[in-house]
Design a protein around this motif. Sequence first.
Motif, short mmCIF file in Angstrom:
data_model
loop_
_atom_site.label_atom_id
_atom_site.label_comp_id
_atom_site.label_asym_id
_atom_site.label_seq_id
_atom_site.Cartn_x
_atom_site.Cartn_y
_atom_site.Cartn_z
N PRO A 41 0.77 -1.12 0.13
CA PRO A 41 -0.02 0.08 -0.02
C PRO A 41 0.84 1.32 -0.09
O PRO A 41 2.13 1.14 0.31
N SER A 42 0.19 2.31 -0.56
CA SER A 42 0.86 3.58 -0.33
C SER A 42 -0.23 4.85 -0.09
O SER A 42 -1.19 4.70 -0.68
N SER A 43 0.32 5.84 0.33
CA SER A 43 -0.64 6.86 0.50
C SER A 43 -1.10 7.61 -0.67
O SER A 43 -0.43 7.66 -1.81
N PHE A 44 -2.52 7.74 -0.74
CA PHE A 44 -3.15 8.19 -2.02
C PHE A 44 -2.93 7.55 -3.18
O PHE A 44 -3.15 7.66 -4.20
N ASN A 45 -2.56 6.11 -2.94
CA ASN A 45 -2.28 5.12 -3.82
C ASN A 45 -1.28 5.89 -4.84
O ASN A 45 -1.29 5.60 -5.89
N SER A 46 -0.22 6.52 -4.24
CA SER A 46 0.76 7.06 -4.98
C SER A 46 1.78 6.17 -5.79
O SER A 46 2.33 6.67 -6.54
N GLN A 47 1.74 5.12 -5.21
CA GLN A 47 2.95 4.20 -5.81
C GLN A 47 4.33 4.66 -5.86
O GLN A 47 4.90 4.73 -7.22
N SER A 48 4.65 5.38 -4.82
CA SER A 48 5.80 6.05 -4.90
C SER A 48 7.09 5.34 -4.96
O SER A 48 8.43 5.83 -5.11
N SER A 49 7.09 4.09 -4.62
CA SER A 49 8.50 3.30 -4.57
C SER A 49 8.87 2.78 -5.75
O SER A 49 8.23 2.48 -6.57
N ARG A 50 10.08 2.92 -6.01
CA ARG A 50 10.95 2.48 -7.03
C ARG A 50 11.84 1.30 -6.72
O ARG A 50 12.37 1.52 -5.62
N VAL A 51 12.42 0.37 -7.47
CA VAL A 51 12.82 -0.95 -7.20
C VAL A 51 13.96 -1.18 -8.15
O VAL A 51 13.70 -1.08 -9.35
N VAL A 52 15.26 -1.29 -7.98
CA VAL A 52 16.11 -1.84 -8.83
C VAL A 52 16.61 -3.08 -8.27
O VAL A 52 17.15 -3.32 -6.84
N ILE A 53 16.62 -4.14 -8.94
CA ILE A 53 17.07 -5.54 -8.73
C ILE A 53 18.30 -5.97 -9.09
O ILE A 53 18.36 -5.80 -10.49
N LEU A 54 19.06 -6.39 -8.39
CA LEU A 54 20.37 -6.41 -9.02
C LEU A 54 20.80 -8.03 -8.71
O LEU A 54 20.50 -8.44 -7.67
N PHE A 55 21.33 -8.66 -9.68
CA PHE A 55 21.79 -10.20 -9.68
C PHE A 55 23.18 -10.21 -10.18
O PHE A 55 23.83 -9.34 -10.91
N GLY A 56 23.93 -11.46 -9.84
CA GLY A 56 25.24 -11.56 -10.27
C GLY A 56 26.20 -10.56 -10.32
O GLY A 56 26.59 -9.83 -9.04
#
Length: 199
Positions: A41-56
């Motif tokens: 969940p996020s406030s005001f459905n802002s979807q402010s999270s950003r993610v970088v996934i690193l492998f190897g």
Amino acid sequence: MTSNAISLFTKRRTQYALGKNLPISVEQAEALIREAVRQAPSSFNSQSSRVVILFGVAHEKLWNITRETLRPMVPADAFVKTDAKMDSFAAGAGTVLFFEDQAVVQKLQQDFALYADKFPMFSEHSAGMAQFAVWTALAEAGIGASLQHYSPVIDAEVTRTWELPASWALRAQMPFGSNEAPFGEKAFIADETRFRVYR
């Protein structure tokens, strides 16, 4: 009382003994992380999270960046412990980098001026929920993880290395991998200290 949710939450523990032998494929791990963030969940459905996934190699590069950034900051006689810690994180299979997009926060501040001073705090709430969602999902899949905070010292180099938008503010790093050691007992403070209930 039985609860599927609580059962999942109890699986989420800090794991420092990480290995590269994931119990699921890299593709499945990526999909799991993506969906956990989507559902957080996020406030005001802002979807402010950003993610970088690193492998190897990219994952190991992050912990070398962190190591070399910290080297001039840590006394030489104490750096052995820092070096070992970086090795333990790099020994895992990957790292999730959690960011909050400040452009989203600023847009909310403009659109909802009455709450303008609260949106940075709401963004931190969103960040924490995304982190908990990912951590719990990884734990349920049998993947160990820990939550680290090397911001702001590594922020500029991380942004430069992976050519990220300037509005993405790094909030936490989550190295993950196979569980290479059992979990110890978790201690809890007394309920009387933590909770108050009124009827």
